[in-house]
Motif scaffolding. Structure first.
Motif, PDB file in Angstrom:
ATOM      1  N   ILE A 105     -19.786   9.725 -10.727  1.00 51.50           N
ATOM      2  CA  ILE A 105     -19.293   9.948 -11.631  1.00 51.50           C
ATOM      3  C   ILE A 105     -18.204  10.961 -11.306  1.00 51.50           C
ATOM      4  N   VAL A 106     -18.533  12.009 -11.256  1.00 52.76           N
ATOM      5  CA  VAL A 106     -17.467  13.045 -10.756  1.00 52.76           C
ATOM      6  C   VAL A 106     -16.593  12.881 -10.133  1.00 52.76           C
ATOM      7  N   TYR A 107     -16.917  12.197  -8.746  1.00 51.29           N
ATOM      8  CA  TYR A 107     -16.143  11.408  -7.714  1.00 51.29           C
ATOM      9  C   TYR A 107     -14.856   9.945  -8.437  1.00 51.29           C
ATOM     10  N   ARG A 108     -15.594   9.629  -9.294  1.00 54.90           N
ATOM     11  CA  ARG A 108     -14.843   8.648  -9.603  1.00 54.90           C
ATOM     12  C   ARG A 108     -13.836   8.296 -11.080  1.00 54.90           C
ATOM     13  N   PHE A 109     -13.509  10.154 -11.231  1.00 60.83           N
ATOM     14  CA  PHE A 109     -12.641  10.418 -12.415  1.00 60.83           C
ATOM     15  C   PHE A 109     -12.566  11.693 -11.478  1.00 60.83           C
ATOM     16  N   TYR A 110     -12.412  12.734 -10.379  1.00 64.02           N
ATOM     17  CA  TYR A 110     -11.692  13.494  -9.899  1.00 64.02           C
ATOM     18  C   TYR A 110     -11.321  13.044  -9.014  1.00 64.02           C
ATOM     19  N   PRO A 111     -10.153  12.933  -7.789  1.00 69.99           N
ATOM     20  CA  PRO A 111     -10.354  12.075  -6.298  1.00 69.99           C
ATOM     21  C   PRO A 111     -10.916  13.867  -5.946  1.00 69.99           C
ATOM     22  N   ARG A 112     -10.967  13.998  -4.434  1.00 71.04           N
ATOM     23  CA  ARG A 112     -11.715  14.592  -3.562  1.00 71.04           C
ATOM     24  C   ARG A 112     -10.546  15.194  -2.979  1.00 71.04           C
ATOM     25  N   GLY A 113     -10.904  16.609  -2.520  1.00 69.97           N
ATOM     26  CA  GLY A 113      -9.797  17.426  -1.819  1.00 69.97           C
ATOM     27  C   GLY A 113      -8.508  17.528  -2.242  1.00 69.97           C
ATOM     28  N   MET A 114      -7.891  16.845  -3.043  1.00 72.20           N
ATOM     29  CA  MET A 114      -7.060  17.551  -4.003  1.00 72.20           C
ATOM     30  C   MET A 114      -6.156  18.110  -5.199  1.00 72.20           C
ATOM     31  N   ASP A 115      -5.395  19.527  -4.860  1.00 75.28           N
ATOM     32  CA  ASP A 115      -5.491  19.880  -5.546  1.00 75.28           C
ATOM     33  C   ASP A 115      -4.674  19.976  -6.644  1.00 75.28           C
ATOM     34  N   LYS A 116      -5.192  20.298  -7.842  1.00 76.06           N
ATOM     35  CA  LYS A 116      -4.576  19.869  -9.086  1.00 76.06           C
ATOM     36  C   LYS A 116      -2.940  20.539  -9.548  1.00 76.06           C
ATOM     37  N   ILE A 117      -2.444  20.088  -8.775  1.00 78.15           N
ATOM     38  CA  ILE A 117      -0.556  21.032  -9.073  1.00 78.15           C
ATOM     39  C   ILE A 117      -0.266  20.438  -9.425  1.00 78.15           C
ATOM     40  N   SER A 118       1.574  20.881  -9.993  1.00 85.52           N
ATOM     41  CA  SER A 118       2.451  19.728 -10.828  1.00 85.52           C
ATOM     42  C   SER A 118       2.958  19.436  -9.455  1.00 85.52           C
ATOM     43  N   ARG A 119       3.955  18.224  -9.656  1.00 93.10           N
ATOM     44  CA  ARG A 119       4.621  17.325  -8.861  1.00 93.10           C
ATOM     45  C   ARG A 119       5.596  18.296  -8.593  1.00 93.10           C
ATOM     46  N   ILE A 120       6.336  19.271  -8.911  1.00 95.91           N
ATOM     47  CA  ILE A 120       7.816  20.202  -8.295  1.00 95.91           C
ATOM     48  C   ILE A 120       7.207  21.382  -8.113  1.00 95.91           C
ATOM     49  N   HIS A 121       5.608  21.301  -7.287  1.00 93.89           N
ATOM     50  CA  HIS A 121       5.248  22.372  -6.287  1.00 93.89           C
ATOM     51  C   HIS A 121       4.406  21.385  -4.772  1.00 93.89           C
ATOM     52  N   PRO A 138       8.493  16.017  -1.832  1.00 92.89           N
ATOM     53  CA  PRO A 138       8.560  14.452  -2.347  1.00 92.89           C
ATOM     54  C   PRO A 138       7.881  13.430  -1.914  1.00 92.89           C
ATOM     55  N   GLY A 139       7.529  12.500  -1.784  1.00 95.84           N
ATOM     56  CA  GLY A 139       6.350  11.463  -1.264  1.00 95.84           C
ATOM     57  C   GLY A 139       5.231  11.875  -1.035  1.00 95.84           C
ATOM     58  N   GLU A 140       4.726  12.965  -1.395  1.00 93.53           N
ATOM     59  CA  GLU A 140       3.126  14.228  -0.799  1.00 93.53           C
ATOM     60  C   GLU A 140       2.801  13.570  -2.391  1.00 93.53           C
ATOM     61  N   PRO A 141       1.180  12.406  -2.576  1.00 97.09           N
ATOM     62  CA  PRO A 141       0.165  12.401  -3.431  1.00 97.09           C
ATOM     63  C   PRO A 141       0.766  12.923  -4.562  1.00 97.09           C
ATOM     64  N   VAL A 142       0.079  12.838  -5.846  1.00 96.27           N
ATOM     65  CA  VAL A 142      -0.102  14.008  -6.053  1.00 96.27           C
ATOM     66  C   VAL A 142      -1.127  13.728  -7.530  1.00 96.27           C
ATOM     67  N   TYR A 143      -2.094  14.944  -7.876  1.00 98.38           N
ATOM     68  CA  TYR A 143      -3.241  14.688  -8.131  1.00 98.38           C
ATOM     69  C   TYR A 143      -2.891  13.444  -9.953  1.00 98.38           C
ATOM     70  N   VAL A 144      -2.202  14.377 -10.593  1.00 97.08           N
ATOM     71  CA  VAL A 144      -1.866  12.585 -11.648  1.00 97.08           C
ATOM     72  C   VAL A 144      -1.819  11.716 -11.181  1.00 97.08           C
ATOM     73  N   ASP A 145      -1.529  10.596 -10.181  1.00 97.75           N
ATOM     74  CA  ASP A 145      -0.950  10.037  -9.674  1.00 97.75           C
ATOM     75  C   ASP A 145      -2.015   9.061  -9.078  1.00 97.75           C
ATOM     76  N   THR A 146      -3.148   9.499  -9.279  1.00100.52           N
ATOM     77  CA  THR A 146      -4.431   8.728  -8.071  1.00100.52           C
ATOM     78  C   THR A 146      -4.818   8.074  -9.022  1.00100.52           C
ATOM     79  N   GLU A 147      -5.929   7.051  -8.889  1.00106.48           N
ATOM     80  CA  GLU A 147      -6.644   6.373  -9.210  1.00106.48           C
ATOM     81  C   GLU A 147      -7.706   7.260 -10.370  1.00106.48           C
ATOM     82  N   GLU A 148      -8.555   7.948 -10.067  1.00102.56           N
ATOM     83  CA  GLU A 148      -9.429   8.510 -10.343  1.00102.56           C
ATOM     84  C   GLU A 148      -8.558   9.581 -11.710  1.00102.56           C
TER      85      GLU A 148
END
Length: 179
Positions: A11-27, A30-40
């Motif tokens: 359940i946790v891994y269904r809603f939270y991406p593994r190994g990805m820091d929850k940081i803002s896009r500005i940090h 460009p082109g790198e994946p961002v937490y808020v863009d994940t399927e989770e």
């Protein structure tokens, strides 16, 4: 029915991406994946949206409990649009001690966080009864599982490996009661 560690982690891994820091896009470059863009994260937002739609059920339950106890609803950020993973509330047992309780929006689980004082047991039993009557099929997460750290999830930016199963399924509000 016994709760399995593997089921909770699924359940946790269904809603939270593994190994990805929850940081803002500005940090992030460009082109790198961002937490808020994940399927989770999308699933977490959808669960929060379902929680907002079903909020009247939660509100009715805490209203019943609030008629008997000093209750503080900790779910107002959810109503305001946050992506909280649970409904949360706190009942004051004394002027300085409260217990919190949470109903997950991510799976059929609830938790009651006790402060470790004698007055807590009858109130905790009553809360468990209300939750189980309001949310049939929901069950508590035992502390030996809920307190387990999820090593590859970041809940709030910069806390990789610090979030527990309780925090992932109930939010950081879980930590607001010190046992």
């Amino acid at each position: 029915m016994k709760t399995a560690r593997s089921k909770l982690l699924d359940i946790v891994y269904r809603f939270y991406p593994r190994g990805m820091d929850k940081i803002s896009r500005i940090h992030v470059p460009p082109g790198e994946p961002v937490y808020v863009d994940t399927e989770e994260h999308r699933r977490l937002v959808e669960a929060a949206n379902r929680g907002r739609a079903a909020y009247p059920t939660w509100e009715a339950m805490i209203h019943r409990l609030g008629e008997r106890y000093g209750l503080q609803n900790e779910s107002l950020s959810l109503v305001a649009g946050a992506s909280d993973p649970a409904y949360s509330a706190r009942i004051w047992l004394t002027d300085n001690a409260a217990l919190s309780f949470h109903v997950s929006l991510l799976g059929p689980y609830y938790g009651i966080h006790l402060p470790g004082i004698p007055e807590e047991e009858p109130v905790a039993r009553e809360i468990a009864g209300e939750i189980e009557a309001t949310y049939p099929g929901y069950q508590p997460i035992p502390p030996e599982l809920g307190n387990e750290v999820v090593p590859d999830v970041d809940m709030d930016g910069g806390s990789m490996g610090q979030a527990t199963i309780y925090v992932c399924l109930f939010s950081v509000v879980w930590t607001w009661v010190a046992p």
